[in-house]
Design a protein around this motif. Sequence first.
Motif, PDB file in Angstrom:
ATOM      1  N   MET A   2       7.721  -0.976   4.605  1.00 25.69           N
ATOM      2  CA  MET A   2       6.422  -0.934   5.287  1.00 25.69           C
ATOM      3  C   MET A   2       6.551  -1.522   6.687  1.00 25.69           C
ATOM      4  SD  MET A   2       4.532   0.345   2.859  1.00 25.69           S
ATOM      5  CE  MET A   2       2.868   0.118   3.488  1.00 25.69           C
ATOM      6  N   SER A   3       5.837  -0.948   7.663  1.00 26.97           N
ATOM      7  CA  SER A   3       5.783  -1.493   9.007  1.00 26.97           C
ATOM      8  C   SER A   3       4.337  -1.848   9.323  1.00 26.97           C
ATOM      9  CB  SER A   3       6.298  -0.473  10.025  1.00 26.97           C
ATOM     10  OG  SER A   3       5.383   0.614  10.129  1.00 26.97           O
ATOM     11  N   ILE A   4       4.115  -2.511  10.438  1.00 29.02           N
ATOM     12  CA  ILE A   4       2.763  -2.935  10.777  1.00 29.02           C
ATOM     13  C   ILE A   4       1.831  -1.734  10.965  1.00 29.02           C
ATOM     14  CG2 ILE A   4       3.128  -3.031  13.283  1.00 29.02           C
ATOM     15  CD1 ILE A   4       1.451  -5.676  13.171  1.00 29.02           C
ATOM     16  N   THR A   5       2.382  -0.610  11.374  1.00 30.11           N
ATOM     17  CA  THR A   5       1.541   0.585  11.515  1.00 30.11           C
ATOM     18  C   THR A   5       1.242   1.220  10.158  1.00 30.11           C
ATOM     19  OG1 THR A   5       3.549   1.881  11.925  1.00 30.11           O
ATOM     20  CG2 THR A   5       2.329   1.104  13.855  1.00 30.11           C
ATOM     21  N   ASP A   6       2.150   1.011   9.184  1.00 31.25           N
ATOM     22  CA  ASP A   6       1.914   1.545   7.836  1.00 31.25           C
ATOM     23  C   ASP A   6       0.924   0.702   7.048  1.00 31.25           C
ATOM     24  OD1 ASP A   6       3.797   3.572   8.228  1.00 31.25           O
ATOM     25  OD2 ASP A   6       5.447   2.279   7.583  1.00 31.25           O
ATOM     26  N   GLY A   7       0.784  -0.574   7.401  1.00 25.38           N
ATOM     27  CA  GLY A   7      -0.045  -1.478   6.619  1.00 25.38           C
ATOM     28  C   GLY A   7       0.748  -2.035   5.447  1.00 25.38           C
ATOM     29  N   PHE A   8       0.127  -2.081   4.272  1.00 26.88           N
ATOM     30  CA  PHE A   8       0.798  -2.624   3.092  1.00 26.88           C
ATOM     31  C   PHE A   8       0.298  -1.883   1.861  1.00 26.88           C
ATOM     32  CE2 PHE A   8      -3.220  -4.707   3.332  1.00 26.88           C
ATOM     33  CZ  PHE A   8      -3.577  -5.102   2.055  1.00 26.88           C
ATOM     34  N   LEU A   9       0.944  -2.126   0.728  1.00 28.77           N
ATOM     35  CA  LEU A   9       0.547  -1.513  -0.534  1.00 28.77           C
ATOM     36  C   LEU A   9      -0.206  -2.547  -1.362  1.00 28.77           C
ATOM     37  CD1 LEU A   9       3.844   0.393  -1.454  1.00 28.77           C
ATOM     38  CD2 LEU A   9       1.756   1.342  -0.454  1.00 28.77           C
ATOM     39  N   GLY A  10      -1.476  -2.281  -1.638  1.00 32.01           N
ATOM     40  CA  GLY A  10      -2.284  -3.253  -2.353  1.00 32.01           C
ATOM     41  C   GLY A  10      -3.099  -2.634  -3.470  1.00 32.01           C
ATOM     42  N   TYR A  11      -3.849  -3.490  -4.155  1.00 28.99           N
ATOM     43  CA  TYR A  11      -4.710  -3.062  -5.262  1.00 28.99           C
ATOM     44  C   TYR A  11      -6.164  -3.057  -4.794  1.00 28.99           C
ATOM     45  CZ  TYR A  11      -0.631  -3.964  -8.190  1.00 28.99           C
ATOM     46  OH  TYR A  11       0.627  -3.947  -8.740  1.00 28.99           O
ATOM     47  N   ARG A  12      -6.772  -1.894  -4.767  1.00 30.90           N
ATOM     48  CA  ARG A  12      -8.162  -1.787  -4.333  1.00 30.90           C
ATOM     49  C   ARG A  12      -9.105  -2.194  -5.464  1.00 30.90           C
ATOM     50  NH1 ARG A  12      -9.043   0.073   0.460  1.00 30.90           N
ATOM     51  NH2 ARG A  12      -7.476   1.333   1.544  1.00 30.90           N
ATOM     52  N   ARG A  13     -10.030  -3.091  -5.156  1.00 28.80           N
ATOM     53  CA  ARG A  13     -11.083  -3.492  -6.081  1.00 28.80           C
ATOM     54  C   ARG A  13     -12.377  -2.861  -5.589  1.00 28.80           C
ATOM     55  NH1 ARG A  13      -7.107  -5.096  -9.354  1.00 28.80           N
ATOM     56  NH2 ARG A  13      -5.946  -6.898  -8.531  1.00 28.80           N
ATOM     57  N   ALA A  14     -12.912  -1.947  -6.355  1.00 28.63           N
ATOM     58  CA  ALA A  14     -14.049  -1.123  -5.925  1.00 28.63           C
ATOM     59  C   ALA A  14     -15.163  -1.967  -5.336  1.00 28.63           C
ATOM     60  CB  ALA A  14     -14.579  -0.320  -7.113  1.00 28.63           C
ATOM     61  N   GLY A  15     -15.456  -1.694  -4.074  1.00 31.15           N
ATOM     62  CA  GLY A  15     -16.567  -2.351  -3.402  1.00 31.15           C
ATOM     63  C   GLY A  15     -16.341  -3.792  -3.027  1.00 31.15           C
ATOM     64  N   ARG A  16     -15.130  -4.339  -3.290  1.00 31.71           N
ATOM     65  CA  ARG A  16     -14.926  -5.760  -3.026  1.00 31.71           C
ATOM     66  C   ARG A  16     -13.812  -6.045  -2.025  1.00 31.71           C
ATOM     67  NH1 ARG A  16     -13.471  -9.312  -6.895  1.00 31.71           N
ATOM     68  NH2 ARG A  16     -12.423  -7.810  -8.261  1.00 31.71           N
ATOM     69  N   GLY A  17     -12.737  -5.274  -2.053  1.00 32.06           N
ATOM     70  CA  GLY A  17     -11.633  -5.549  -1.149  1.00 32.06           C
ATOM     71  C   GLY A  17     -10.306  -5.173  -1.776  1.00 32.06           C
ATOM     72  N   VAL A  18      -9.224  -5.804  -1.269  1.00 30.72           N
ATOM     73  CA  VAL A  18      -7.870  -5.435  -1.688  1.00 30.72           C
ATOM     74  C   VAL A  18      -7.070  -6.688  -2.031  1.00 30.72           C
ATOM     75  CG1 VAL A  18      -5.691  -4.373  -0.949  1.00 30.72           C
ATOM     76  CG2 VAL A  18      -7.874  -3.329  -0.303  1.00 30.72           C
ATOM     77  N   GLY A  19      -6.406  -6.670  -3.187  1.00 26.58           N
ATOM     78  CA  GLY A  19      -5.504  -7.747  -3.574  1.00 26.58           C
ATOM     79  C   GLY A  19      -4.062  -7.332  -3.403  1.00 26.58           C
ATOM     80  N   ILE A  20      -3.158  -8.327  -3.415  1.00 26.57           N
ATOM     81  CA  ILE A  20      -1.732  -8.020  -3.304  1.00 26.57           C
ATOM     82  C   ILE A  20      -1.021  -8.247  -4.640  1.00 26.57           C
ATOM     83  CG2 ILE A  20      -1.716  -8.552  -0.845  1.00 26.57           C
ATOM     84  CD1 ILE A  20      -0.212 -11.153  -1.508  1.00 26.57           C
ATOM     85  N   ARG A  21      -1.731  -8.733  -5.660  1.00 23.11           N
ATOM     86  CA  ARG A  21      -1.207  -8.889  -7.006  1.00 23.11           C
ATOM     87  C   ARG A  21      -2.258  -8.378  -7.988  1.00 23.11           C
ATOM     88  NH1 ARG A  21       2.488  -9.391  -4.160  1.00 23.11           N
ATOM     89  NH2 ARG A  21       4.101 -11.010  -4.126  1.00 23.11           N
TER      90      ARG A  21
END
Length: 386
Positions: free
Chosen positions: A1-20
């Motif tokens: 991943m690069s800064i332009t690609d962002g990162f791979l995370g877990y989407r929580r509907a309507g709340r945000g994104v976690g990394i675990r």
Amino acid sequence: MSITDGFLGYRRAGRGVGIRNHTLVACISPCAEGWVRRLHLEPYDRVLPSRGACTFDQRFLNDLGQLLLNLNVGAVLTLSMGCDSVGVAQLTEALVRAGMPHEHLVLADFEGPEEFFAAARPHLDDLRARSASPREPCPLSDLFLGAKCGGSDYSNGIFSNPLVHDVFALLIAAGARCVVSEVAEYIGLENQIRAQFTSPIEATRFDADIQQRIGRLRRQGAARSQMVEGNRAGGLTTIEEKALGSAAKFAGLPITACLATEPEYESPHPGQRALFLQLGSHQEPEVFTEMASAGCVGALFTTGRGGGFTHPLVPLLVSSASRSKPIVRSDLTDFHVPAWTTPGERKRLAQEYLQKILDWASGAESAVERESLFSFAWPQRSEDRG
């Protein structure tokens, strides 16, 4: 991943994104903790201990609810003794509103531990299955990271923390949110930090908080003793020198707002993408519990001679530039910072450090995380500190 690609995370509907994607076993009652130790847990299951007393005041319920809804949590199993139904009902309602997969078990309903284990295992299996989801590409505007020092020596302020500053600048420019804490360690730099706030109101909040802390330390006879023996052994001489090194993580960067921890935890408002300063503890692991309660999903941990642990909910990425003998194993450092001497070397190292952070946010375990060296503590409240 690069800064332009962002990162791979877990989407929580309507709340945000976690990394675990943890399944959290939360002990509402202290009676549950001994039983949980004998449960067969999977690597990404986490245990949240009770506060150690059978009291379920609103403050405790608010604190617990914030942690249960951290974006790194994919599902929750709450455990109580049965005498805390009002608190359980409130927490359950919050989990339902958030769409969090959850179950609740009452220990008093079981004849003994073996019956409880037999009932808990299928519940945990079901929760893991319900929370299972693939990582998705996410922009950096979905990322909320913190940073803190621990076991500081002279190298933190000269090499490690300036790299955190450079990475923070890159992340914030890409839309991410970042937070620093340990306010009590900024003694002597109040004027400089106050000038970094973009809002006079928030600068006043910071000033009032740190003056209150300094007053409390003076009453305790500890105003000049925020340095521990390990700091001195690492070459630091004064609290001001330690403060300069600690603040190198964000020196000169605009600070958008303070995030209070009392009476309730404040989180960034939706759409706020900037640097925040949390008004809370300065001791780890309490500070990482406070970061988790504010919605932070990971933290950069710079260290000199110490720092061999990670937090159950907010994983830590450890970096060090120290050449002194470490208190803990040196292989627990994820990013060894060489003594750069030119702006070009510093820029290159910041890019390498950022790449390590994006890989970690996308799923690569840190060394202490891989070793399961977890440490959790509930922060002390003002009435506890005196």
